[in-house]
Write a protein that holds these residues in place. Sequence first.
Motif, PDB file in Angstrom:
ATOM      1  N   ALA A  96       0.703  -1.234   0.093  1.00 33.77           N
ATOM      2  CA  ALA A  96       0.100   0.098   0.021  1.00 33.77           C
ATOM      3  C   ALA A  96       0.890   1.273  -0.010  1.00 33.77           C
ATOM      4  O   ALA A  96       0.419   2.383  -0.653  1.00 33.77           O
ATOM      5  CB  ALA A  96      -0.978   0.122   1.151  1.00 33.77           C
ATOM      6  N   ASP A  97       2.077   1.369   0.627  1.00 32.96           N
ATOM      7  CA  ASP A  97       2.767   2.673   0.444  1.00 32.96           C
ATOM      8  C   ASP A  97       3.316   2.892  -0.627  1.00 32.96           C
ATOM      9  O   ASP A  97       3.833   4.394  -0.722  1.00 32.96           O
ATOM     10  CB  ASP A  97       3.936   2.221   1.753  1.00 32.96           C
ATOM     11  CG  ASP A  97       3.582   2.291   3.175  1.00 32.96           C
ATOM     12  OD1 ASP A  97       2.348   2.723   3.481  1.00 32.96           O
ATOM     13  OD2 ASP A  97       4.326   1.811   3.822  1.00 32.96           O
ATOM     14  N   ASP A  98       3.163   1.989  -1.717  1.00 24.91           N
ATOM     15  CA  ASP A  98       4.176   2.278  -2.894  1.00 24.91           C
ATOM     16  C   ASP A  98       3.126   2.434  -4.019  1.00 24.91           C
ATOM     17  O   ASP A  98       3.739   2.333  -5.300  1.00 24.91           O
ATOM     18  CB  ASP A  98       5.104   1.552  -3.135  1.00 24.91           C
ATOM     19  CG  ASP A  98       6.324   1.667  -1.964  1.00 24.91           C
ATOM     20  OD1 ASP A  98       6.890   2.965  -2.042  1.00 24.91           O
ATOM     21  OD2 ASP A  98       6.653   0.900  -1.387  1.00 24.91           O
ATOM     22  N   VAL A  99       1.745   1.942  -3.950  1.00 30.50           N
ATOM     23  CA  VAL A  99       1.060   2.068  -5.047  1.00 30.50           C
ATOM     24  C   VAL A  99      -0.411   2.953  -4.558  1.00 30.50           C
ATOM     25  O   VAL A  99      -0.351   3.315  -3.441  1.00 30.50           O
ATOM     26  CB  VAL A  99       0.496   0.647  -5.438  1.00 30.50           C
ATOM     27  CG1 VAL A  99       1.662  -0.167  -5.690  1.00 30.50           C
ATOM     28  CG2 VAL A  99      -0.375  -0.072  -4.282  1.00 30.50           C
ATOM     29  N   ASP A 100      -1.185   3.290  -5.659  1.00 30.14           N
ATOM     30  CA  ASP A 100      -2.315   3.791  -5.478  1.00 30.14           C
ATOM     31  C   ASP A 100      -3.538   3.007  -5.247  1.00 30.14           C
ATOM     32  O   ASP A 100      -4.770   3.557  -5.078  1.00 30.14           O
ATOM     33  CB  ASP A 100      -2.577   4.945  -6.543  1.00 30.14           C
ATOM     34  CG  ASP A 100      -1.562   5.971  -6.334  1.00 30.14           C
ATOM     35  OD1 ASP A 100      -1.123   6.520  -5.255  1.00 30.14           O
ATOM     36  OD2 ASP A 100      -0.918   6.105  -7.455  1.00 30.14           O
ATOM     37  N   GLY A 101      -3.318   1.487  -5.856  1.00 27.01           N
ATOM     38  CA  GLY A 101      -4.457   0.900  -5.799  1.00 27.01           C
ATOM     39  C   GLY A 101      -4.172  -0.430  -6.469  1.00 27.01           C
ATOM     40  O   GLY A 101      -2.967  -0.598  -6.656  1.00 27.01           O
ATOM     41  N   LEU A 102      -5.292  -1.210  -6.877  1.00 27.96           N
ATOM     42  CA  LEU A 102      -5.167  -2.505  -7.608  1.00 27.96           C
ATOM     43  C   LEU A 102      -5.908  -2.463  -8.742  1.00 27.96           C
ATOM     44  O   LEU A 102      -6.960  -1.983  -8.992  1.00 27.96           O
ATOM     45  CB  LEU A 102      -5.212  -3.517  -6.494  1.00 27.96           C
ATOM     46  CG  LEU A 102      -4.756  -4.024  -5.303  1.00 27.96           C
ATOM     47  CD1 LEU A 102      -5.122  -5.148  -4.652  1.00 27.96           C
ATOM     48  CD2 LEU A 102      -3.077  -4.232  -5.559  1.00 27.96           C
ATOM     49  N   PHE A 103      -5.603  -3.190  -9.758  1.00 28.13           N
ATOM     50  CA  PHE A 103      -6.478  -3.686 -10.890  1.00 28.13           C
ATOM     51  C   PHE A 103      -6.396  -5.133 -10.741  1.00 28.13           C
ATOM     52  O   PHE A 103      -5.693  -5.842 -11.032  1.00 28.13           O
ATOM     53  CB  PHE A 103      -5.363  -3.259 -12.202  1.00 28.13           C
ATOM     54  CG  PHE A 103      -6.329  -3.076 -13.727  1.00 28.13           C
ATOM     55  CD1 PHE A 103      -7.682  -2.903 -13.430  1.00 28.13           C
ATOM     56  CD2 PHE A 103      -5.678  -3.392 -14.718  1.00 28.13           C
ATOM     57  CE1 PHE A 103      -8.335  -2.915 -14.687  1.00 28.13           C
ATOM     58  CE2 PHE A 103      -6.493  -3.462 -15.999  1.00 28.13           C
ATOM     59  CZ  PHE A 103      -7.751  -3.058 -15.707  1.00 28.13           C
ATOM     60  N   LEU A 104      -7.743  -5.520 -10.711  1.00 28.72           N
ATOM     61  CA  LEU A 104      -7.996  -7.084 -10.300  1.00 28.72           C
ATOM     62  C   LEU A 104      -8.657  -7.652 -11.744  1.00 28.72           C
ATOM     63  O   LEU A 104      -9.644  -7.076 -12.336  1.00 28.72           O
ATOM     64  CB  LEU A 104      -8.976  -6.755  -9.172  1.00 28.72           C
ATOM     65  CG  LEU A 104      -8.588  -6.286  -7.890  1.00 28.72           C
ATOM     66  CD1 LEU A 104      -9.866  -5.805  -6.997  1.00 28.72           C
ATOM     67  CD2 LEU A 104      -7.741  -7.343  -7.154  1.00 28.72           C
ATOM     68  N   GLY A 105      -8.446  -8.720 -11.593  1.00 26.97           N
ATOM     69  CA  GLY A 105      -8.884  -9.731 -12.656  1.00 26.97           C
ATOM     70  C   GLY A 105      -9.760 -10.803 -12.026  1.00 26.97           C
ATOM     71  O   GLY A 105     -10.794 -10.400 -11.173  1.00 26.97           O
ATOM     72  N   ARG A 106      -9.541 -12.118 -12.188  1.00 26.12           N
ATOM     73  CA  ARG A 106     -10.317 -13.144 -11.859  1.00 26.12           C
ATOM     74  C   ARG A 106     -10.428 -13.325 -10.311  1.00 26.12           C
ATOM     75  O   ARG A 106     -11.341 -13.621  -9.905  1.00 26.12           O
ATOM     76  CB  ARG A 106      -9.827 -14.520 -12.332  1.00 26.12           C
ATOM     77  CG  ARG A 106      -8.285 -14.809 -11.852  1.00 26.12           C
ATOM     78  CD  ARG A 106      -7.703 -15.898 -12.616  1.00 26.12           C
ATOM     79  NE  ARG A 106      -6.479 -16.448 -12.177  1.00 26.12           N
ATOM     80  CZ  ARG A 106      -5.241 -15.834 -11.952  1.00 26.12           C
ATOM     81  NH1 ARG A 106      -5.163 -14.975 -12.678  1.00 26.12           N
ATOM     82  NH2 ARG A 106      -3.997 -16.411 -11.375  1.00 26.12           N
ATOM     83  N   PHE A 107      -9.545 -12.541  -9.531  1.00 27.95           N
ATOM     84  CA  PHE A 107      -9.641 -12.693  -8.320  1.00 27.95           C
ATOM     85  C   PHE A 107     -10.664 -11.801  -7.697  1.00 27.95           C
ATOM     86  O   PHE A 107     -11.038 -11.941  -6.505  1.00 27.95           O
ATOM     87  CB  PHE A 107      -8.291 -12.266  -7.437  1.00 27.95           C
ATOM     88  CG  PHE A 107      -7.259 -13.410  -7.508  1.00 27.95           C
ATOM     89  CD1 PHE A 107      -7.155 -14.462  -6.720  1.00 27.95           C
ATOM     90  CD2 PHE A 107      -5.982 -13.507  -8.449  1.00 27.95           C
ATOM     91  CE1 PHE A 107      -6.462 -15.577  -7.038  1.00 27.95           C
ATOM     92  CE2 PHE A 107      -5.200 -14.293  -8.581  1.00 27.95           C
ATOM     93  CZ  PHE A 107      -5.149 -15.322  -7.926  1.00 27.95           C
ATOM     94  N   ALA A 108     -11.229 -10.981  -8.487  1.00 38.08           N
ATOM     95  CA  ALA A 108     -12.530 -10.190  -8.197  1.00 38.08           C
ATOM     96  C   ALA A 108     -13.787 -10.725  -8.719  1.00 38.08           C
ATOM     97  O   ALA A 108     -15.019 -10.187  -8.505  1.00 38.08           O
ATOM     98  CB  ALA A 108     -12.293  -9.039  -8.481  1.00 38.08           C
ATOM     99  N   HIS A 109     -13.790 -11.973  -9.412  1.00 38.88           N
ATOM    100  CA  HIS A 109     -14.809 -12.368  -9.772  1.00 38.88           C
ATOM    101  C   HIS A 109     -16.048 -13.155  -8.865  1.00 38.88           C
ATOM    102  O   HIS A 109     -17.189 -12.840  -8.883  1.00 38.88           O
ATOM    103  CB  HIS A 109     -14.724 -14.015 -10.558  1.00 38.88           C
ATOM    104  CG  HIS A 109     -14.015 -13.577 -11.860  1.00 38.88           C
ATOM    105  ND1 HIS A 109     -13.623 -14.614 -12.837  1.00 38.88           N
ATOM    106  CD2 HIS A 109     -13.585 -12.271 -12.614  1.00 38.88           C
ATOM    107  CE1 HIS A 109     -12.994 -13.861 -14.108  1.00 38.88           C
ATOM    108  NE2 HIS A 109     -13.278 -12.482 -13.772  1.00 38.88           N
ATOM    109  N   ARG A 110     -15.506 -13.235  -7.670  1.00 40.41           N
ATOM    110  CA  ARG A 110     -16.248 -13.384  -6.290  1.00 40.41           C
ATOM    111  C   ARG A 110     -16.451 -12.099  -5.775  1.00 40.41           C
ATOM    112  O   ARG A 110     -15.418 -11.664  -5.057  1.00 40.41           O
ATOM    113  CB  ARG A 110     -15.820 -14.420  -5.372  1.00 40.41           C
ATOM    114  CG  ARG A 110     -15.874 -15.758  -5.997  1.00 40.41           C
ATOM    115  CD  ARG A 110     -15.036 -16.953  -5.042  1.00 40.41           C
ATOM    116  NE  ARG A 110     -16.070 -16.878  -3.917  1.00 40.41           N
ATOM    117  CZ  ARG A 110     -15.242 -16.600  -2.479  1.00 40.41           C
ATOM    118  NH1 ARG A 110     -13.979 -15.972  -2.531  1.00 40.41           N
ATOM    119  NH2 ARG A 110     -16.143 -16.399  -1.446  1.00 40.41           N
ATOM    120  N   PRO A 111     -17.780 -11.488  -5.485  1.00 42.89           N
ATOM    121  CA  PRO A 111     -17.674 -10.377  -5.001  1.00 42.89           C
ATOM    122  C   PRO A 111     -17.486 -10.329  -3.511  1.00 42.89           C
ATOM    123  O   PRO A 111     -16.807  -9.266  -2.950  1.00 42.89           O
ATOM    124  CB  PRO A 111     -19.328 -10.008  -4.772  1.00 42.89           C
ATOM    125  CG  PRO A 111     -19.644 -10.782  -6.096  1.00 42.89           C
ATOM    126  CD  PRO A 111     -19.053 -11.974  -6.139  1.00 42.89           C
TER     127      PRO A 111
END
Length: 261
Positions: free
Chosen positions: A224-239
């Motif tokens: 978290a200290d070195d990024v502004d967030g995440l870009f998710l793929g299949r790991f976000a298929h489950r809400p």
Amino acid sequence: MPRFLLGVSLKMYFGHAQTVEWCRAVAELGRSHAAVREGHAELFVIPTYLSVPAALGILDGVARVGAQDLAAADSGAFTGEVSGAEIAELGCGVVEVGHAERRSLFGETDDVVRAKALAALRNGLSPVLCVGEAARLAHADAARECIRQIDDALASARAAGRSGRVIVAYEPHWAIGASEPAEPAYIRAVCSLVREHVQGLTDFRDSAVIYGGSARPGLLTEIADDVDGLFLGRFAHRPASLEAILDEALALATAGARYWT
């Protein structure tokens, strides 16, 4: 205020009915989760083209919606293409540009990426500019290659006097589709250098750097200290997995782990 940018690309995994069902679940989650309600997390969702109108309606007020690609031209005899002008007309705010799969499967070159980044910014869309090294490198070399890709992709927009927010998605090609993301220490080392460069792009203010490439629950806490967030793929298929990541964002934000600039 502490803030994280979390995006999800559904690629071509879902059919339309499944996308609608998923969007409804995410809309319910976003409206109830404190990370979103209190402004600690900003969401964007990128479904397939045919599901964009439905997603716009369902996710209104919860997440920005975008497209997975766009044409370099705004109109004309380009069968099968979708222009940035039409994407923006529908109400989208973001569009993917230069994903590794577009490069490897459809032969997109740096010239194509440059033209598409210009098309996005010309139409008021924030390009989700995908960058990354093809093979594992020393982190300084990986960052140097990503910075080269960023500057090259934005060269035509800069020459045309176009500006706007750019979302740089750092996705090492060797981590896309893998069982695990790149090691957190590697991600942090690369992203800290890339983020420093992006923050210095005065003609593309409020730009961000997010990590993709098999991003999963638990990763945000580690980088978290070195990024502004995440870009998710299949790991976000489950809400439920997206909810777990929002839980992380809330915990980090309320703990004052880092601040949106």
